[in-house]
Design an enzyme around this catalytic site. Structure first.
Site, PDB file in Angstrom:
ATOM      1  N   HIS A   1       0.868  -1.185   0.021  1.00  0.00           N
ATOM      2  CA  HIS A   1      -0.081  -0.058   0.199  1.00  0.00           C
ATOM      3  C   HIS A   1       0.849   1.317   0.154  1.00  0.00           C
ATOM      4  CE1 HIS A   1      -3.887  -2.025   1.692  1.00  0.00           C
ATOM      5  NE2 HIS A   1      -3.445  -2.674   0.552  1.00  0.00           N
TER       6      HIS A   1
ATOM      7  N   GLU B   1       1.246   3.751   1.939  1.00  0.00           N
ATOM      8  CA  GLU B   1       2.005   4.109   3.405  1.00  0.00           C
ATOM      9  C   GLU B   1       3.308   3.156   3.667  1.00  0.00           C
ATOM     10  OE1 GLU B   1      -2.725   3.669   4.384  1.00  0.00           O
ATOM     11  OE2 GLU B   1      -1.514   3.141   2.672  1.00  0.00           O
TER      12      GLU B   1
ATOM     13  N   CYS C   1      -1.427  -1.591   7.307  1.00  0.00           N
ATOM     14  CA  CYS C   1      -0.567  -0.609   7.675  1.00  0.00           C
ATOM     15  C   CYS C   1      -0.334   0.158   8.626  1.00  0.00           C
ATOM     16  CB  CYS C   1      -0.956   0.581   6.405  1.00  0.00           C
ATOM     17  SG  CYS C   1      -0.980  -0.003   4.780  1.00  0.00           S
TER      18      CYS C   1
ATOM     19  N   SER D   1     -20.030   5.108 -38.405  1.00  0.00           N
ATOM     20  CA  SER D   1     -19.873   5.859 -36.959  1.00  0.00           C
ATOM     21  C   SER D   1     -18.389   6.586 -36.956  1.00  0.00           C
ATOM     22  CB  SER D   1     -20.335   4.929 -36.072  1.00  0.00           C
ATOM     23  OG  SER D   1     -19.596   3.909 -35.684  1.00  0.00           O
TER      24      SER D   1
ATOM     25  N   TRP E   1     -15.570   8.917 -37.948  1.00  0.00           N
ATOM     26  CA  TRP E   1     -15.436   9.322 -36.576  1.00  0.00           C
ATOM     27  C   TRP E   1     -16.445  10.346 -36.256  1.00  0.00           C
ATOM     28  CZ3 TRP E   1     -13.420   5.748 -33.318  1.00  0.00           C
ATOM     29  CH2 TRP E   1     -12.495   4.915 -33.609  1.00  0.00           C
TER      30      TRP E   1
ATOM     31  N   ASP F   1     -19.798  -3.177 -35.475  1.00  0.00           N
ATOM     32  CA  ASP F   1     -18.555  -2.392 -35.609  1.00  0.00           C
ATOM     33  C   ASP F   1     -17.426  -3.514 -35.279  1.00  0.00           C
ATOM     34  OD1 ASP F   1     -20.082  -0.065 -35.820  1.00  0.00           O
ATOM     35  OD2 ASP F   1     -19.971   0.139 -33.494  1.00  0.00           O
TER      36      ASP F   1
END
Length: 356
Positions: free
Chosen positions: A39, A41, A73, A157, A159, A189
């Protein structure tokens, strides 16, 4: 800034940043890089172990529970002998939920909470929503013309929106745990649903395919474009030979019941995804899928990229027919954010009926 470096990389954990300070000097900085790794810490204290009398700033309450892959921690913070810990927001995980802060205070460490709390909670909104509600934070992402069209009548579609909008879309993808589309989008697509920005994490790709119509050579199934693909279908299709072929090729084929006239049971679908560690889900279409998430209320955020183009009534709308009998009054409320990307507008709305 440190915590944001982990966006999209830490699921099912939240992104967390930590900064160690003495006086006016920053001694070390760190962020949580991925689930299973140390983590923030612990990483910051490893970078600067001589932390006696220093102040540790951390965006999220330090953990104290044992039911996880890495040690807690709080003991490491106490061992470092830091004088003060400044916490942005409390951990919504019920296994922590203030226990980490109380443990530090009991040991004599000065703890200050609620510093930049709103910003820190915004940073972990996916994780927070998952912990509080047991479902992913759902973002509907739409790229449309000014008149709300997402494709021409012939299906073209690419762009509609600008390159800047497309780059932002890939950044949003990289911050999501999974991307979801319907089978209509796959058949029309043949998308890859990958992240095409440098060093972008690859989210899981999900296809809703009740009749198991997907072709075995669809690009969304190709491991070249992403780490995993999950195909949801109605339970009786699991015995189909195509389901067996998909499983044989490494694709997860998962059952989800249908609701009469409403497609998949989205409530059960989202619970399944949450149980599999998905906190941030981006829904990228098509119209039928967007419409069901929208009208059934299973969404938290709407990200719209609007291009200054008019495609006309014969083009395909991003929503299906809604059958409204009267005009909605401020249905979505004020936009959460409005930005400009080249010639496009980038609009963000939050669902006013959902609390995160």
């Amino acid at each position: 800034e440190e915590a944001r470096k982990g966006l999209g990389k830490t699921a099912p954990n939240p992104p967390v940043g930590a900064v160690l300070v003495r006086g006016e000097k920053i001694l070390a900085k760190a962020f949580h890089p991925k689930a299973g790794a140390a983590h923030a810490e612990k990483l910051v204290l490893k970078k600067y172990p001589k932390a006696v009398g220093a102040t540790l700033y951390v965006t999220l309450e330090p953990c104290c529970h044992l039911l996880k892959k890495t040690p807690p921690c709080v003991p490491a913070i106490l061992e470092s002998q830091v004088k003060r810990v400044v916490v942005g927001c409390r951990d919504p995980n019920p296994q922590v939920a203030g226990r980490g802060i109380r443990a530090l205070r009991r040991a004599g460490v000065e703890v200050q909470t609620g510093i930049l709390q709103q910003e820190c909670e915004e940073l972990i909104r996916y994780f927070r929503h998952g912990m509080l509600h047991g479902t992913p934070y759902v973002t509907l992402k739409v790229a449309s013309s000014l008149d709300g069209r997402v494709a021409l009548k012939n299906g073209q579609s690419q762009w509609i929106t600008s390159e800047a909008s497309r780059k932002q879309t890939h950044l949003l993808r990289s911050q999501s745990d999974a991307i979801l589309v319907g089978i209509g989008t796959v058949l029309q697509d043949d998308p890859r649903l990958n992240v095409r920005i440098k060093k972008g994490p690859a989210p899981i790709r999900i296809v809703l395919d009740p009749q198991l119509e997907i072709g075995l050579k669809a690009r969304v199934l190709n491991s070249k474009w992403g780490p995993a693909t999950w195909v949801f279908t109605k339970p009786e299709k699991l015995k189909h030979k195509k389901a067996k072929a998909l499983l044989h090729s490494g694709i997860q084929v998962l059952p989800c019941p249908l609701k009469k006239g409403r497609g998949f049971d989205l409530g059960k679908l989202l619970k399944t995804l949450s149980a599999k560690g998905i906190h941030a889900l981006m829904v990228e279409g098509g119209p039928g899928v967007w419409g069901r998430f929208l009208t059934q209320g299973f969404w938290n955020e709407l990200q719209m990229f609007v291009a200054p183009k008019i495609l006309g009534a014969d083009a395909k709308s991003w929503t299906p027919a809604l059958g409204l009998k009267k005009l909605p009054q401020r249905a979505l409320g004020d936009p959460h954010r409005v930005e400009r990307l080249d010639e496009d507008l980038w609009l963000t709305y939050r669902n006013p009926r959902k609390k995160t």
